[in-house]
Design a protein around this motif. Structure first.
Motif, mmCIF file in Angstrom:
data_model
loop_
_atom_site.group_PDB
_atom_site.id
_atom_site.type_symbol
_atom_site.label_atom_id
_atom_site.label_comp_id
_atom_site.label_asym_id
_atom_site.label_seq_id
_atom_site.Cartn_x
_atom_site.Cartn_y
_atom_site.Cartn_z
ATOM 1 N N GLN A 51 34.018 28.047 17.989
ATOM 2 C CA GLN A 51 34.316 27.931 19.417
ATOM 3 C C GLN A 51 33.045 28.055 20.242
ATOM 4 O O GLN A 51 32.842 27.301 21.205
ATOM 5 N N TYR A 52 32.180 28.997 19.875
ATOM 6 C CA TYR A 52 30.906 29.144 20.579
ATOM 7 C C TYR A 52 30.088 27.864 20.451
ATOM 8 O O TYR A 52 29.534 27.367 21.440
ATOM 9 N N ALA A 53 30.020 27.309 19.243
ATOM 10 C CA ALA A 53 29.243 26.080 19.027
ATOM 11 C C ALA A 53 29.803 24.930 19.865
ATOM 12 O O ALA A 53 29.045 24.130 20.426
ATOM 13 N N CYS A 54 31.115 24.865 19.975
ATOM 14 C CA CYS A 54 31.743 23.829 20.803
ATOM 15 C C CYS A 54 31.347 23.998 22.270
ATOM 16 O O CYS A 54 30.957 23.029 22.929
ATOM 17 N N LEU A 55 31.442 25.225 22.779
ATOM 18 C CA LEU A 55 31.046 25.475 24.168
ATOM 19 C C LEU A 55 29.576 25.113 24.379
ATOM 20 O O LEU A 55 29.208 24.536 25.409
ATOM 21 N N GLU A 56 28.756 25.452 23.394
ATOM 22 C CA GLU A 56 27.323 25.147 23.484
ATOM 23 C C GLU A 56 27.091 23.635 23.570
ATOM 24 O O GLU A 56 26.276 23.170 24.370
ATOM 25 N N LEU A 57 27.811 22.859 22.764
ATOM 26 C CA LEU A 57 27.662 21.400 22.808
ATOM 27 C C LEU A 57 28.131 20.827 24.152
ATOM 28 O O LEU A 57 27.611 19.802 24.606
ATOM 29 N N LEU A 58 29.102 21.489 24.768
ATOM 30 C CA LEU A 58 29.625 21.006 26.054
ATOM 31 C C LEU A 58 28.803 21.477 27.253
ATOM 32 O O LEU A 58 29.100 21.119 28.379
ATOM 33 N N ARG A 59 27.769 22.259 27.002
ATOM 34 C CA ARG A 59 26.965 22.825 28.088
ATOM 35 C C ARG A 59 26.445 21.757 29.043
ATOM 36 O O ARG A 59 26.451 21.930 30.253
ATOM 37 N N THR A 60 25.980 20.633 28.508
ATOM 38 C CA THR A 60 25.307 19.649 29.357
ATOM 39 C C THR A 60 26.092 18.373 29.622
ATOM 40 O O THR A 60 25.750 17.624 30.535
ATOM 41 N N GLU A 61 27.144 18.130 28.799
ATOM 42 C CA GLU A 61 27.896 16.896 29.031
ATOM 43 C C GLU A 61 29.302 16.998 28.453
ATOM 44 O O GLU A 61 29.554 17.783 27.547
ATOM 45 N N SER A 62 30.195 16.189 28.986
ATOM 46 C CA SER A 62 31.556 16.099 28.462
ATOM 47 C C SER A 62 31.519 15.280 27.181
ATOM 48 O O SER A 62 30.809 14.278 27.100
ATOM 49 N N LEU A 63 32.292 15.717 26.195
ATOM 50 C CA LEU A 63 32.327 15.023 24.906
ATOM 51 C C LEU A 63 33.764 14.954 24.400
ATOM 52 O O LEU A 63 34.572 15.837 24.686
ATOM 53 N N ALA A 88 38.386 21.807 29.842
ATOM 54 C CA ALA A 88 39.446 20.999 30.447
ATOM 55 C C ALA A 88 39.325 19.571 29.951
ATOM 56 O O ALA A 88 38.216 19.082 29.710
ATOM 57 N N ARG A 89 40.480 18.957 29.772
ATOM 58 C CA ARG A 89 40.549 17.538 29.424
ATOM 59 C C ARG A 89 41.603 16.902 30.309
ATOM 60 O O ARG A 89 42.624 17.531 30.623
ATOM 61 N N ALA A 90 41.377 15.665 30.670
ATOM 62 C CA ALA A 90 42.364 14.944 31.470
ATOM 63 C C ALA A 90 43.642 14.780 30.649
ATOM 64 O O ALA A 90 43.594 14.667 29.425
ATOM 65 N N ASP A 91 44.788 14.774 31.328
ATOM 66 C CA ASP A 91 46.069 14.589 30.630
ATOM 67 C C ASP A 91 46.189 13.184 30.052
ATOM 68 O O ASP A 91 46.822 12.987 29.021
ATOM 69 N N THR A 92 45.581 12.227 30.742
ATOM 70 C CA THR A 92 45.591 10.846 30.251
ATOM 71 C C THR A 92 44.155 10.355 30.151
ATOM 72 O O THR A 92 43.274 10.800 30.895
ATOM 73 N N ALA A 93 43.944 9.432 29.248
ATOM 74 C CA ALA A 93 42.602 8.887 29.037
ATOM 75 C C ALA A 93 42.269 7.879 30.125
ATOM 76 O O ALA A 93 43.105 7.039 30.471
ATOM 77 N N GLY A 134 41.227 3.579 27.024
ATOM 78 C CA GLY A 134 41.452 3.777 25.597
ATOM 79 C C GLY A 134 42.144 5.102 25.346
ATOM 80 O O GLY A 134 43.048 5.495 26.071
ATOM 81 N N ARG A 135 41.674 5.807 24.295
ATOM 82 C CA ARG A 135 42.271 7.102 23.962
ATOM 83 C C ARG A 135 41.312 8.256 24.188
ATOM 84 O O ARG A 135 41.639 9.400 23.918
ATOM 85 N N ARG A 136 40.134 7.954 24.668
ATOM 86 C CA ARG A 136 39.095 8.984 24.849
ATOM 87 C C ARG A 136 39.461 9.944 25.977
ATOM 88 O O ARG A 136 39.661 9.524 27.112
ATOM 89 N N ARG A 137 39.534 11.230 25.637
ATOM 90 C CA ARG A 137 39.763 12.277 26.641
ATOM 91 C C ARG A 137 38.672 13.321 26.464
ATOM 92 O O ARG A 137 38.851 14.324 25.776
ATOM 93 N N PRO A 138 37.515 13.085 27.076
ATOM 94 C CA PRO A 138 36.409 14.035 26.910
ATOM 95 C C PRO A 138 36.763 15.424 27.426
ATOM 96 O O PRO A 138 37.503 15.577 28.393
ATOM 97 N N ALA A 139 36.221 16.418 26.745
ATOM 98 C CA ALA A 139 36.380 17.816 27.164
ATOM 99 C C ALA A 139 35.154 18.207 27.976
ATOM 100 O O ALA A 139 34.046 17.734 27.715
ATOM 101 N N ALA A 140 35.360 19.071 28.946
ATOM 102 C CA ALA A 140 34.265 19.571 29.783
ATOM 103 C C ALA A 140 34.445 21.068 29.973
ATOM 104 O O ALA A 140 35.576 21.572 29.996
ATOM 105 N N LEU A 141 33.346 21.772 30.108
ATOM 106 C CA LEU A 141 33.410 23.206 30.381
ATOM 107 C C LEU A 141 33.989 23.457 31.771
ATOM 108 O O LEU A 141 33.674 22.749 32.719
ATOM 109 N N THR A 142 34.813 24.476 31.865
ATOM 110 C CA THR A 142 35.280 24.941 33.172
ATOM 111 C C THR A 142 34.300 26.016 33.647
ATOM 112 O O THR A 142 33.423 26.453 32.891
#
Length: 134
Positions: free
Chosen positions: A26-38, A68-73, A76-84
């Motif tokens: 979980q920490y690694a995921c938050l770290e990857l999201l630090r600068t951009e939505s993925l 947070a991720r959008a409820d709908t893409a 396509g199907r891409r729903r990037p996650a972003a740090l709150t």
């Protein structure tokens, strides 16, 4: 020795992140999201896990309000996650703990030893990448 060091680091990070309610993935995921939505697929590639495993990590972080991720893409199907904002605050606290562990690791070496270790790891990484290309 590299595997033993990695195992000790993982164990220490698990211990120090546990009071924050975070696992190392979980920490690694938050770290990857630090600068951009993925997307979960992009996060999975960055963490060397399957997309299914990563989706579980992202879902748990989303349930806690850390990402947070959008409820709908949007397309396509891409729903990037972003740090709150809550995720950024928790990441800052986790970073403090992880940096303390890193300082302890490096502090166990004299400056020359630390430089040699970094140089040696760079040589290993370069060699493995070169061998990977055939």
């Amino acid at each position: 020795m590299l595997k033993q060091a990695q195992s000790a680091l993982r164990s220490r990070m698990d211990h120090d992140l546990r009071p924050l309610g975070l696992t190392v993935p979980q920490y690694a995921c938050l770290e990857l999201l630090r600068t951009e939505s993925l997307t979960s697929a992009e996060l999975a590639r960055g963490m060397f896990v399957t997309a299914q495993s990563m989706n579980g990590v992202v879902q748990s972080l989303q349930e806690r309000g850390l990402v947070a991720r959008a409820d709908t893409a949007p397309s396509g199907r891409r729903r990037p996650a972003a740090l709150t904002e809550t995720g950024r605050e928790l990441l800052a606290e986790a970073d403090t703990r992880v940096r303390r562990i890193e300082a302890q690791m490096i502090g166990a070496l004299d400056p020359e030893g630390a430089d040699q270790m970094v140089d040696g790891l760079a040589v290993i990484a370069t060699t493995l990448r070169r061998d990977d290309r055939g």
